[in-house]
Design a protein around this motif. Structure first.
Motif, PDB file in Angstrom:
ATOM      1  N   ASN A   1     -25.712 -13.515   6.145  1.00  0.00           N
ATOM      2  CA  ASN A   1     -24.364 -14.011   6.442  1.00  0.00           C
ATOM      3  C   ASN A   1     -23.437 -13.882   5.243  1.00  0.00           C
ATOM      4  O   ASN A   1     -22.213 -13.789   5.393  1.00  0.00           O
ATOM      5  CB  ASN A   1     -24.433 -15.471   6.897  1.00  0.00           C
TER       6      ASN A   1
ATOM      7  N   ARG B   1     -19.782 -10.697   4.687  1.00  0.00           N
ATOM      8  CA  ARG B   1     -18.381 -11.012   4.408  1.00  0.00           C
ATOM      9  C   ARG B   1     -17.710  -9.884   3.620  1.00  0.00           C
ATOM     10  O   ARG B   1     -18.368  -9.138   2.898  1.00  0.00           O
ATOM     11  CB  ARG B   1     -18.268 -12.324   3.645  1.00  0.00           C
TER      12      ARG B   1
ATOM     13  N   LEU C   1     -21.852 -20.810   2.921  1.00  0.00           N
ATOM     14  CA  LEU C   1     -22.734 -19.804   3.519  1.00  0.00           C
ATOM     15  C   LEU C   1     -24.155 -19.924   2.983  1.00  0.00           C
ATOM     16  O   LEU C   1     -25.129 -19.824   3.748  1.00  0.00           O
ATOM     17  CB  LEU C   1     -22.182 -18.402   3.234  1.00  0.00           C
TER      18      LEU C   1
ATOM     19  N   GLN D   1     -25.772 -23.099   4.393  1.00  0.00           N
ATOM     20  CA  GLN D   1     -26.061 -22.900   5.811  1.00  0.00           C
ATOM     21  C   GLN D   1     -27.332 -22.082   5.994  1.00  0.00           C
ATOM     22  O   GLN D   1     -28.193 -22.418   6.804  1.00  0.00           O
ATOM     23  CB  GLN D   1     -24.884 -22.200   6.481  1.00  0.00           C
ATOM     24  N   ARG D   2     -27.452 -21.017   5.215  1.00  0.00           N
ATOM     25  CA  ARG D   2     -28.651 -20.176   5.307  1.00  0.00           C
ATOM     26  C   ARG D   2     -29.881 -20.923   4.817  1.00  0.00           C
ATOM     27  O   ARG D   2     -30.971 -20.796   5.388  1.00  0.00           O
ATOM     28  CB  ARG D   2     -28.440 -18.903   4.480  1.00  0.00           C
TER      29      ARG D   2
END
Length: 360
Positions: free
Chosen positions: A234, A238, A345, A348-349
């Motif tokens: 993720n 970006r 990010l 979250q990962r």
């Protein structure tokens, strides 16, 4: 110090001064009184002996360790596997060191005092898993790039001083054409006493060195990209975040980004948080020149990339400039927003990875 972390009667706190071949450990009791100091070899057997000695003096609550990123890395892994809470002890207080002097025993005791009080301590980055593998590969790549650059500089410097015939032949080539030509050349190795032959031999050696390093860097890039793609797909999805930049940001966050309480902590770690510099009626903030400069550089490269390709970023910078800020100030503010985005990010990962481990 938080009272829920304060040692109870019968509990002890350890401190370790680390060196290449020897560790010096100290233990303090629940009133921060030194119970003992001992030395241990920096081996797995030494780790076990140290832990057994600390636990023989009471219930071991936590251990403060110096240099967990270098000499103390092995001890950190061992203690974490043994279920011991480890705190990294930062540089000792200079005023206290001037008063008490310095030796290994005092350094170990100061580490124990710091771990007891919760001062000059931080939660260390974990030193296992793919993040640690990534760190080693990135460090190796960095030195290979430096060596390749030095080899190229040596090639150009050697050509500048080479005999006219050889210099005129080589100076018109492009970089890779030049390097491949030199590496493929076949100088007479028996004529090394001749000036021109010596130049040809030297240039062939430098050309081969450059190509070997070039291939080594390409191999390392492929490994780094594979790890980053697996750890944070993720993140690299970006705009303007490359595998190398993503790898550096993952290293800065570490394998345990939960040790940072907020995205503001990550921004400070990257050196993009504004620092108050107000005085009297003047209210202002200055640039944070601390933190991980490699992470700061990675964020700067992302910011420049988005400034060229992303319309929202262009609008943001234009709006800041219209408000009276300089372009550099606008980019600094942009880097602060990028740190927030990156940290979200990564966290979250990390939550996804932890959930998959629990499910397994």
């Amino acid at each position: 110090m938080n009272r829920k972390n304060e040692p109870n009667a019968g509990s002890v706190v350890g401190g370790v001064d680390t060196h290449k071949d020897l560790y010096v450990a100290a233990v303090v009791d629940h009133k921060d009184r030194v119970l003992g100091t001992r030395s241990f070899p920096s081996t797995r057997q030494g780790y076990r002996q140290m832990l057994a000695w600390m636990r023989s003096l009471g219930e071991l609550q936590r251990v403060g360790v110096e240099s967990t990123g270098s000499y103390g890395a092995g001890l950190l892994r061992f203690m974490q596997q043994a279920g011991v809470t480890v705190l990294e002890v930062t540089a000792p207080d200079k005023q206290d060191r001037r008063k008490r002097g310095m030796n290994d025993d005092l350094d170990a005791q100061n580490a124990a005092h710091a771990a007891f009080a919760g001062k000059r301590t931080v939660t260390p980055r974990s030193r296992d898993g793919m993040i640690e593998a990534l760190r080693v590969l990135v460090a190796c790549r960095k030195t290979a790039i430096t060596a390749r650059r030095v080899a190229l500089q040596m090639i150009h410097n050697t050509i500048v001083a080479a005999p006219d015939g050889l210099r005129d032949q080589l100076r018109v080539m492009t970089r890779m054409q030049l390097v491949r030509t030199l590496a493929a050349s076949r100088p007479d190795l028996t004529a090394y006493r001749d000036v021109e032959a010596a130049y040809r031999i030297s240039l062939k050696s430098l050309g081969r060195r450059y190509l070997e390093l070039h291939d080594e860097i390409a191999d390392l890039d492929a490994m780094i990209a594979a790890i980053v793609k697996e750890l944070a797909p993720n993140l690299i999805a970006r705009n303007s975040i490359s595998y190398v930049g993503g790898a550096q940001l993952l290293l800065t966050a570490g394998g345990n980004p939960e040790r940072m309480r907020s995205e503001a902590s990550f921004a400070a770690l990257c050196g993009v948080s504004p620092v108050p510099a107000s005085s009297g009626k003047t209210l202002r903030h200055r640039l944070n020149r601390g933190g991980d400069r490699a992470a700061n550089s990675a964020l700067h490269i992302i910011a420049i990339g988005r400034l060229r390709t992303d319309q929202r970023t262009k609008d943001f910078v234009a709006r800041r400039i219209a408000e009276g800020h300089s372009k550099l100030d606008a980019i600094r503010a942009l880097k602060r927003y990028l740190a927030r985005e990156v940290f979200t990010l990564i966290r979250q990962r990390q939550l996804e990875i932890n959930a998959s481990r629990i499910a397994a």
